[in-house]
Design a protein around this motif. Structure first.
Motif, PDB file in Angstrom:
ATOM      1  N   PHE A 227     144.838 -67.286  72.651  1.00 14.48           N
ATOM      2  CA  PHE A 227     145.583 -67.651  74.053  1.00 14.48           C
ATOM      3  C   PHE A 227     144.929 -66.491  75.117  1.00 14.48           C
ATOM      4  N   ALA A 228     144.988 -67.055  76.268  1.00 18.98           N
ATOM      5  CA  ALA A 228     144.425 -66.527  77.534  1.00 18.98           C
ATOM      6  C   ALA A 228     145.796 -66.502  78.301  1.00 18.98           C
ATOM      7  N   ALA A 229     145.729 -65.762  79.360  1.00 18.38           N
ATOM      8  CA  ALA A 229     146.893 -65.688  80.459  1.00 18.38           C
ATOM      9  C   ALA A 229     147.230 -67.240  80.927  1.00 18.38           C
ATOM     10  N   HIS A 230     146.300 -67.992  81.003  1.00 24.83           N
ATOM     11  CA  HIS A 230     146.484 -69.480  81.469  1.00 24.83           C
ATOM     12  C   HIS A 230     147.111 -70.202  80.571  1.00 24.83           C
ATOM     13  N   GLY A 231     146.976 -69.906  79.231  1.00 31.21           N
ATOM     14  CA  GLY A 231     147.454 -70.695  78.251  1.00 31.21           C
ATOM     15  C   GLY A 231     146.566 -70.788  76.868  1.00 31.21           C
ATOM     16  N   PRO A 232     146.731 -71.649  75.937  1.00 28.30           N
ATOM     17  CA  PRO A 232     145.973 -71.924  74.790  1.00 28.30           C
ATOM     18  C   PRO A 232     144.510 -72.011  75.111  1.00 28.30           C
ATOM     19  N   LEU A 233     143.366 -71.392  74.116  1.00 27.94           N
ATOM     20  CA  LEU A 233     142.137 -71.666  74.430  1.00 27.94           C
ATOM     21  C   LEU A 233     141.789 -72.645  73.475  1.00 27.94           C
ATOM     22  N   PRO A 234     140.437 -73.222  73.400  1.00 27.62           N
ATOM     23  CA  PRO A 234     139.918 -73.884  72.302  1.00 27.62           C
ATOM     24  C   PRO A 234     139.163 -73.036  71.350  1.00 27.62           C
ATOM     25  N   TRP A 235     138.990 -73.287  70.151  1.00 23.36           N
ATOM     26  CA  TRP A 235     138.512 -72.517  69.188  1.00 23.36           C
ATOM     27  C   TRP A 235     136.826 -72.530  69.344  1.00 23.36           C
TER      28      TRP A 235
END
Length: 235
Positions: A227-235
């Motif tokens: 996760f980043a502050a804006h939401g989930p990140l792609p692996w």
């Protein structure tokens, strides 16, 4: 009362995370390998100093015993990390990187994280709501690193992104092994700290936001995520 340990917390993101979690009511162990700097930071925050060098087995074992004797642990924030910039502030690219360069970075970022997590797992498993936050990086995303035009694509270093990609996989495997825990990796963003010679574009207040948020997830919160502050990140 929630009891939290943050590694590498005498400055930067770790210090700001400690400050915010103390304000939220956590009892915080401020992990620091340097007693003088750690004590000064702990006194400023009202935290408990915990001498802890994540690269040293004996230091980690002693820290775990000390926390156990004090009553246990609910939240572990694996924040300690190094990037491995040169004296001139640059990163070592693919043409020049050596196995020793990787070994140095992995000793803290990967082996240190596992060493600490392994030592504190027995305490976390006794908690009613155990949480682990592994501080990763956006540079660890294979998806983003292979997308032209992104900062991760342009980043020339090898050792640091590789170490954080390993952190992501370790996070996933721990989360599957311990479904009763909330175990996630977070990307603070390009934050101005000693790690990058203060070249980052974010403040520590901005960078710590996702760490603090994920340190406070409840038993119904996400696990095994990135996760980043804006939401989930792609692996």
């Amino acid at each position: 009362m929630t009891t939290t340990l943050i590694t590498g917390a005498n400055k930067g993101l770790g210090f700001e995370t400690a400050r915010r979690l103390i304000a939220a009511g956590h009892t915080v162990y401020l992990g620091s390998r340097d007693e003088g700097r750690g004590r000064a930071a702990a006194e400023r925050l009202g935290a408990r100093l915990l001498l802890l060098d994540v690269t040293d087995d004996a230091s980690v074992a002693a820290a775990a015993k000390a926390v156990e004797a004090d009553g246990g642990l609910d939240v572990l924030v694996n924040n300690a990390g190094v990037e491995g910039r040169t004296a001139g502030g640059g990163v070592i690219g693919a043409a020049d990187v050596t196995a020793d360069d990787l070994r140095t970075i992995f000793e803290t970022n990967v082996f240190g994280l596992v060493r600490v997590t392994h030592a504190f797992l027995p305490l976390l498993r006794r908690s009613a709501a155990p949480v682990v936050v592994n501080v990763s990086s956006g540079l660890a995303s294979l998806t983003v690193a292979t997308t032209e035009g992104t900062p991760a694509y342009a980043y020339p270093g090898v050792a640091y992104p590789a170490s954080k990609a390993a952190v992501n996989m370790i996070t996933v495997q721990y989360a599957k092994a311990f479904p009763e825990m909330r175990i996630n990796a977070v990307e603070p963003g390009y934050t101005a700290t000693d790690l990058n010679h203060h070249t980052g574009t974010q403040t520590v207040e901005e960078g710590a936001e996702i760490i603090v948020r994920m340190a406070q997830v409840g038993p119904d919160g996400p696990t095994g995520g990135y996760f980043a502050a804006h939401g989930p990140l792609p692996w």
